[in-house]
Design a protein around this motif. Structure first.
Motif, mmCIF file in Angstrom:
data_model
loop_
_atom_site.group_PDB
_atom_site.id
_atom_site.type_symbol
_atom_site.label_atom_id
_atom_site.label_comp_id
_atom_site.label_asym_id
_atom_site.label_seq_id
_atom_site.Cartn_x
_atom_site.Cartn_y
_atom_site.Cartn_z
ATOM 1 N N GLY A 133 57.090 48.011 50.990
ATOM 2 C CA GLY A 133 55.731 48.479 51.386
ATOM 3 C C GLY A 133 54.808 48.557 50.445
ATOM 4 O O GLY A 133 53.496 48.065 50.335
ATOM 5 N N PRO A 134 55.078 49.594 49.443
ATOM 6 C CA PRO A 134 53.692 49.937 48.317
ATOM 7 C C PRO A 134 53.558 48.496 47.522
ATOM 8 O O PRO A 134 52.468 48.284 47.355
ATOM 9 C CB PRO A 134 54.391 50.888 47.293
ATOM 10 C CG PRO A 134 55.559 51.185 48.002
ATOM 11 C CD PRO A 134 56.215 50.437 49.003
ATOM 12 N N LEU A 135 54.369 47.477 47.169
ATOM 13 C CA LEU A 135 54.396 46.396 46.541
ATOM 14 C C LEU A 135 53.320 45.615 47.441
ATOM 15 O O LEU A 135 52.488 44.877 47.081
ATOM 16 C CB LEU A 135 55.696 45.581 46.406
ATOM 17 C CG LEU A 135 55.653 44.740 45.041
ATOM 18 C CD1 LEU A 135 55.532 45.698 43.935
ATOM 19 C CD2 LEU A 135 57.097 44.234 44.996
ATOM 20 N N LEU A 136 53.561 45.382 48.663
ATOM 21 C CA LEU A 136 52.974 44.590 49.574
ATOM 22 C C LEU A 136 51.344 45.092 49.534
ATOM 23 O O LEU A 136 50.340 44.399 49.494
ATOM 24 C CB LEU A 136 53.461 44.672 50.878
ATOM 25 C CG LEU A 136 54.466 43.793 51.189
ATOM 26 C CD1 LEU A 136 55.234 43.877 52.473
ATOM 27 C CD2 LEU A 136 54.398 42.506 50.826
ATOM 28 N N ILE A 137 51.364 46.544 49.801
ATOM 29 C CA ILE A 137 49.966 47.144 49.785
ATOM 30 C C ILE A 137 49.097 46.766 48.561
ATOM 31 O O ILE A 137 47.984 46.486 48.744
ATOM 32 C CB ILE A 137 49.983 48.557 50.192
ATOM 33 C CG1 ILE A 137 50.663 48.889 51.682
ATOM 34 C CG2 ILE A 137 48.723 49.401 49.679
ATOM 35 C CD1 ILE A 137 50.986 50.195 51.746
ATOM 36 N N ALA A 138 49.820 47.021 47.524
ATOM 37 C CA ALA A 138 49.331 46.730 46.079
ATOM 38 C C ALA A 138 48.671 45.424 45.971
ATOM 39 O O ALA A 138 47.764 45.171 45.638
ATOM 40 C CB ALA A 138 50.308 46.963 44.909
ATOM 41 N N LEU A 139 49.658 44.356 46.565
ATOM 42 C CA LEU A 139 49.336 43.057 46.485
ATOM 43 C C LEU A 139 48.181 42.761 47.125
ATOM 44 O O LEU A 139 47.347 42.050 46.704
ATOM 45 C CB LEU A 139 50.837 42.116 47.035
ATOM 46 C CG LEU A 139 51.622 41.638 45.862
ATOM 47 C CD1 LEU A 139 52.718 40.915 46.443
ATOM 48 C CD2 LEU A 139 51.133 40.840 44.763
ATOM 49 N N PHE A 140 48.125 43.368 48.547
ATOM 50 C CA PHE A 140 47.065 43.191 49.680
ATOM 51 C C PHE A 140 45.789 43.509 48.812
ATOM 52 O O PHE A 140 44.720 42.812 48.787
ATOM 53 C CB PHE A 140 47.271 43.748 50.635
ATOM 54 C CG PHE A 140 46.285 43.871 51.859
ATOM 55 C CD1 PHE A 140 46.159 42.728 52.563
ATOM 56 C CD2 PHE A 140 45.394 44.965 51.848
ATOM 57 C CE1 PHE A 140 45.103 42.628 53.515
ATOM 58 C CE2 PHE A 140 44.483 44.999 52.823
ATOM 59 C CZ PHE A 140 44.322 43.947 53.482
ATOM 60 N N TYR A 141 45.964 44.844 48.261
ATOM 61 C CA TYR A 141 44.469 45.157 47.662
ATOM 62 C C TYR A 141 44.085 44.523 46.364
ATOM 63 O O TYR A 141 43.226 44.067 46.132
ATOM 64 C CB TYR A 141 44.401 46.673 47.498
ATOM 65 C CG TYR A 141 44.237 47.789 48.537
ATOM 66 C CD1 TYR A 141 43.054 47.611 49.148
ATOM 67 C CD2 TYR A 141 45.427 48.225 49.363
ATOM 68 C CE1 TYR A 141 42.737 48.403 50.251
ATOM 69 C CE2 TYR A 141 45.184 49.036 50.572
ATOM 70 C CZ TYR A 141 43.719 48.902 50.903
ATOM 71 O OH TYR A 141 43.333 49.537 52.304
ATOM 72 N N GLY A 142 44.904 44.345 45.664
ATOM 73 C CA GLY A 142 44.972 43.455 44.463
ATOM 74 C C GLY A 142 44.294 42.241 44.829
ATOM 75 O O GLY A 142 43.210 41.573 44.261
ATOM 76 N N GLY A 143 44.828 41.399 45.725
ATOM 77 C CA GLY A 143 44.347 40.095 46.413
ATOM 78 C C GLY A 143 42.769 40.369 46.765
ATOM 79 O O GLY A 143 42.298 39.458 46.429
ATOM 80 N N ALA A 144 42.684 41.273 47.499
ATOM 81 C CA ALA A 144 41.275 41.460 48.109
ATOM 82 C C ALA A 144 40.129 41.791 47.130
ATOM 83 O O ALA A 144 39.170 40.908 46.952
ATOM 84 C CB ALA A 144 41.389 42.615 48.958
ATOM 85 N N ILE A 145 40.741 42.470 46.007
ATOM 86 C CA ILE A 145 39.608 42.679 44.974
ATOM 87 C C ILE A 145 39.463 41.418 43.960
ATOM 88 O O ILE A 145 38.343 41.042 43.671
ATOM 89 C CB ILE A 145 40.259 43.886 43.896
ATOM 90 C CG1 ILE A 145 40.396 45.010 44.633
ATOM 91 C CG2 ILE A 145 39.693 43.795 42.501
ATOM 92 C CD1 ILE A 145 41.048 46.148 43.766
ATOM 93 N N TRP A 146 40.473 40.659 43.982
ATOM 94 C CA TRP A 146 40.613 39.450 43.063
ATOM 95 C C TRP A 146 39.724 38.485 43.726
ATOM 96 O O TRP A 146 38.685 37.851 43.312
ATOM 97 C CB TRP A 146 42.037 38.926 43.083
ATOM 98 C CG TRP A 146 41.975 37.662 42.072
ATOM 99 C CD1 TRP A 146 41.907 37.647 40.777
ATOM 100 C CD2 TRP A 146 42.020 36.354 42.634
ATOM 101 N NE1 TRP A 146 42.094 36.158 40.370
ATOM 102 C CE2 TRP A 146 42.256 35.229 41.506
ATOM 103 C CE3 TRP A 146 42.116 35.651 43.730
ATOM 104 C CZ2 TRP A 146 42.142 33.948 41.647
ATOM 105 C CZ3 TRP A 146 42.182 34.164 44.100
ATOM 106 C CH2 TRP A 146 42.389 33.521 43.013
ATOM 107 N N VAL A 147 39.781 38.382 45.260
ATOM 108 C CA VAL A 147 38.988 37.521 46.001
ATOM 109 C C VAL A 147 37.609 37.667 45.789
ATOM 110 O O VAL A 147 36.711 37.076 45.676
ATOM 111 C CB VAL A 147 39.532 37.549 47.493
ATOM 112 C CG1 VAL A 147 38.404 36.810 48.461
ATOM 113 C CG2 VAL A 147 40.778 36.623 47.497
ATOM 114 N N ALA A 148 37.437 39.267 45.990
ATOM 115 C CA ALA A 148 35.932 39.801 45.737
ATOM 116 C C ALA A 148 35.220 39.461 44.489
ATOM 117 O O ALA A 148 34.107 38.985 44.400
ATOM 118 C CB ALA A 148 35.818 41.246 46.112
ATOM 119 N N ILE A 149 35.986 39.636 43.556
ATOM 120 C CA ILE A 149 35.481 39.379 42.057
ATOM 121 C C ILE A 149 35.387 37.812 42.072
ATOM 122 O O ILE A 149 34.097 37.296 41.430
ATOM 123 C CB ILE A 149 36.646 39.769 40.876
ATOM 124 C CG1 ILE A 149 36.682 41.378 41.091
ATOM 125 C CG2 ILE A 149 36.052 39.181 39.603
ATOM 126 C CD1 ILE A 149 37.717 41.952 39.982
#
Lengths: 330, 453
Positions: free
Chosen positions: B28-44
């Motif tokens: 779960g935490p890993l998925l959430i981290a991946l999700f947010y990481g991905g979102a931030i990466w896309v934003a950047i």
């Protein structure tokens, strides 16, 4: 042990149990019969403390039935199931604990019963991996683990294969001999006659008959007797010579036979039915009137043909049930 | 009461032992981290590529290439022929054409930007600001103020929100951080109620459809069964949260250890940082201030403000409010969900009952997002933090903003009363519902069952 006193139960103004009263003696097996929709399950649910009567009382060991009696009651409903994702052992322990058993005690009993039912190897399997027959065994164990004084079984043999059904029957007799009281609801009349001491028939929410099986059957005895001849005595009277020598061995019979062979039974008694079976034996059901004794019937039968069987006809529970229910409906 | 415990234990243990639970707890935490990481990466990624716009610009206002680039624009001189301009726009060789040559310098109203794909609001306002600043600057210079004087009027930093506590000390209020925390808490409550509430519902439904329930209720009171289920599932959720918090703390510790060296280097590279800037106050009017350096100090002072804000936020209070409303909200909703689960015969019948029940929850969440961010103590926020069906979420969002104690108590009292009432009502529906097979129930049946039992 159990007393049901003038119990009423309504569903949406409809009376499902109408003034039902029963007494179930300690250590007996009580059969509750009735056609579908008669209100059996409703009554049973009240006895199992699942629901409560709208009117009337149920007494358990001289006390009004309440939740404190739960540990003494075992209930196997007609519609039954188990947790599919739980292992056999966990499941049984859960049911035992719900009935107030201590965990250590429950463990011992689970082991004992699984051994007895020959499913010990499946202890850690999940229910969904078990065959239907094994699931039924687990279901039965879950009902009796807490050694109830009163065991309610709604259609206990429905869905059981004959082997398992016999196993359960043996267990029931064993437990009955140890003092357990049973209430059965079933459609299978052979089981009723085989296992039950008392019965009640309910129909459209009302009790139409109850009492000891023996007494009920006796009360429906209508002076009828079944006579079995080695062959059809009618053929005999028409002068079939083959059978005469046998009969001649007995002087008395030969003499009467030769005089007026057929009239004795056929003219003097009311014949209810007759038929020949596959072994070419001839069955005759006759009814005696008040002047005719059992002794005269026997004498007359001997005179009529070669009598090889004789018994009084007491209607089966099946017959009584069908008669009673159809009588009420007409 | 003992039976509640037996049911609770079973519900808890079978779920905890479940493989999916174990996997989700760790993944779960890993998925959430991946999700947010991905979102931030896309934003950047997105901000670097798409927002850099090339525009043909023609006009009297002079804008340097650097200033334009800061706002993500590249201004090019348009080609001579007008049809060349339109052709380039159509071929998307250029993003737009802006001509403010003939426009009166006080208003941009009649200025038009011609483009093939319309600019986003943010891009448009950036462009506007770029030109307004330039026009402003030009006007000031024409009034006789020179460039260095102008630079000296540049205001640095941001307003630091302070509040007075009971002891009369002023503290940084960390409004942004508070909003973040409040929103996060509301989100947790919202998700928890839905995920674990429907778990309770499915558990009740499973017992009914598998015909286990009749055996169970011959040993346990339906109320005990329901409460055991609700509490057992609540414990499962809490276990998962604790596991996640534990994992999160572990992750943060290991991460901060890994980045420790890098973090400690930041102040060194900006060694001549003005101490007043760190404290968040406006930097002194210094005409020769290096823009790069001041930007860096701004960023650091912001970070420090956040850290400072952390210290002043009443964490203990927030936690107490969160736990109380979290439990109250979950218990209230899961008792409703349990009654629904007991009433229906199959999964497909659930929808019609779920909709009206989840509406207040969704509504509360919307209220939380919009109103509370703007006015955490406004009328709307106050009203919806009193209504028990929305209060768990709205109160959670308000929690970091020092909600008056009287409001917290009143709201929680109402929640508890409603919860007790709901459990009582649900238990009635549950008791009758679990033994009702056959046709799909309606709301009318619910009322009938409540009357019946």
């Amino acid at each position: 042990m159990i007393e049901v006193k003038n119990v009423y139960k309504y569903f949406d103004e409809r009376c499902v149990n109408n003034d039902i009263s029963l007494t179930i003696p300690q250590g007996s097996v009580f059969g509750l019969l009735g056609p579908n929709g008669a209100g059996k399950t409703t009554l049973i649910r009240m006895l199992a403390t699942v629901t409560t009567p709208d009117r009337g009382e149920i007494w358990f060991n001289q006390q009004p039935l309440s939740s404190k009696h739960i540990p003494f009651i075992g209930y196997m409903p007609e519609e039954r199931g188990l947790y599919r994702k739980m292992s056999v052992v966990d499941q049984l322990l859960y049911f035992a604990e719900l009935k107030g058993l201590k965990r250590s005690e429950a463990k011992d009993r689970v082991k004992h019963w699984m051994k007895k039912m020959d499913i010990l190897d499946w202890a850690d399997k999940k229910m969904e991996e078990l065959s239907k027959g094994m699931a039924q065994k687990v279901q039965f164990i879950s009902t009796i683990l807490h050694q109830p004084q009163f065991l309610i079984l709604d259609e206990p043999f429905s869905g059981f294969d004959p082997v398992n059904a016999d196993l359960i029957k043996e267990l029931i007799i064993e437990m009955k001999n140890e003092g357990t009281t049973f209430l059965f609801s079933t459609h299978r009349m052979d089981n009723v006659e085989e296992l039950c001491d008392n019965l009640a028939i309910i129909h459209q929410g009302e009790k139409i008959l109850d009492g000891k099986i023996h007494d009920i059957r006796r009360s429906f005895f209508q002076n009828e007797y079944d006579l079995c001849f080695s062959e059809n005595p009618m053929i005999l009277t028409s002068g079939d010579s083959n059978n005469i020598p046998k009969n001649q061995e007995n002087d008395i019979h030969t003499s009467t036979l030769s005089s007026q062979p057929d009239q004795l039974l056929f003219n003097q008694y009311k014949i209810q039915s007759m038929h020949s079976d596959y072994d070419n034996r001839f069955w005759l059901r006759v009814q005696t009137n008040q002047n005719q004794t059992f002794q005269t019937l026997l004498n007359d039968a001997f005179k009529t043909g070669k009598l090889i069987g004789f018994q009084e006809y007491v209607p089966s529970i099946h017959q009584i049930f069908v008669n009673q229910v159809t009588e009420k409906e007409s | 009461m003992k039976n509640i415990w037996v049911v609770l234990k079973k519900e808890y243990l079978t779920r905890i032992k479940n493989k999916t639970f174990i996997v989700m707890t760790f993944l779960g935490p890993l998925l959430i981290a991946l999700f947010y990481g991905g979102a931030i990466w896309v934003a950047i990624q997105g901000s670097e590529d798409s927002s850099l716009k090339k525009i043909y610009y023609q006009g009297d206002v002079k804008i340097s290439a650097e200033t334009a680039l800061e706002s993500n624009f590249i201004l090019l001189d348009p080609p001579k022929y007008e049809n060349q301009i339109t052709e380039d726009i159509e071929n998307e060789k250029i993003d737009g054409y802006l001509n403010i040559q003939d426009v009166d310098l006080i208003s941009l109203d009649s200025t038009e930007l011609i483009s093939k794909k319309s600019f986003s609001l943010a891009e448009l306002s950036n462009l506007e600001r770029l030109f307004k600043n330039a026009i402003h600057e030009k006007a000031l210079i024409s009034l006789g103020i020179n460039a260095s004087q102008l630079a000296a009027t540049d205001v640095k930093g941001g307003i630091k929100s302070l509040e007075i506590n009971d002891a009369g000390e002023t503290n940084s209020s960390g409004t942004g951080l508070r909003s973040g925390i409040g929103f996060g808490l509301a989100m947790i409550i919202y998700i928890f109620i839905f995920v674990y509430g429907s778990m309770v519902m499915r558990s009740a439904m499973e017992e009914k459809t598998n015909r286990i329930v009749e055996v169970i209720v011959s040993s346990v009171k339906p109320f005990e069964l329901m409460m055991g289920k609700i509490l057992g599932v609540a414990l499962v959720g809490l276990t998962q949260f604790l596991a996640w918090i534990g994992l999160g703390i572990g992750l943060i510790f290991s991460l901060s250890f890994a980045f420790k060296s890098q973090l400690s280097e930041i102040p060194k590279t900006n060694s001549p940082v003005n101490p007043t800037a760190i404290s968040g106050a406006a930097s002194p009017l210094n005409g020769t201030a290096d823009p790069m350096n001041s930007a860096a100090t701004d960023a650091i002072s912001q970070k420090l403000a956040i850290i400072e804000g952390f210290n002043t936020i009443p964490m203990g209070e927030i936690l107490v409010i969160f736990v109380l409303f979290f439990l109250g909200g979950y218990l209230l909703y899961s008792s409703i969900f349990a009654a629904i689960g007991a009433a229906v015969n199959q999964e497909t019948d659930v929808q019609q009952f779920m909709m009206p029940v989840s509406l207040p929850l969704i509504f509360g969440f919307i209220i939380a997002q919009t109103v509370v961010f703007q006015a955490p103590h406004g009328k709307l926020a106050q009203i919806f933090s009193m209504i028990p069906l929305t209060s768990p979420i709205v109160m959670a969002v308000r929690a970091p903003f020092d909600v008056p104690l009287i409001e917290v108590l009143a709201s929680f009292g109402l929640l508890v009363l409603t919860f007790i009432f709901m459990v009582w009502l649900s238990a009635k529906i549950y008791r009758v519902g679990i033994l009702m097979y056959g046709k799909k129930p309606s709301w009318k049946d619910f009322v009938k069952w409540i009357r019946q039992s």
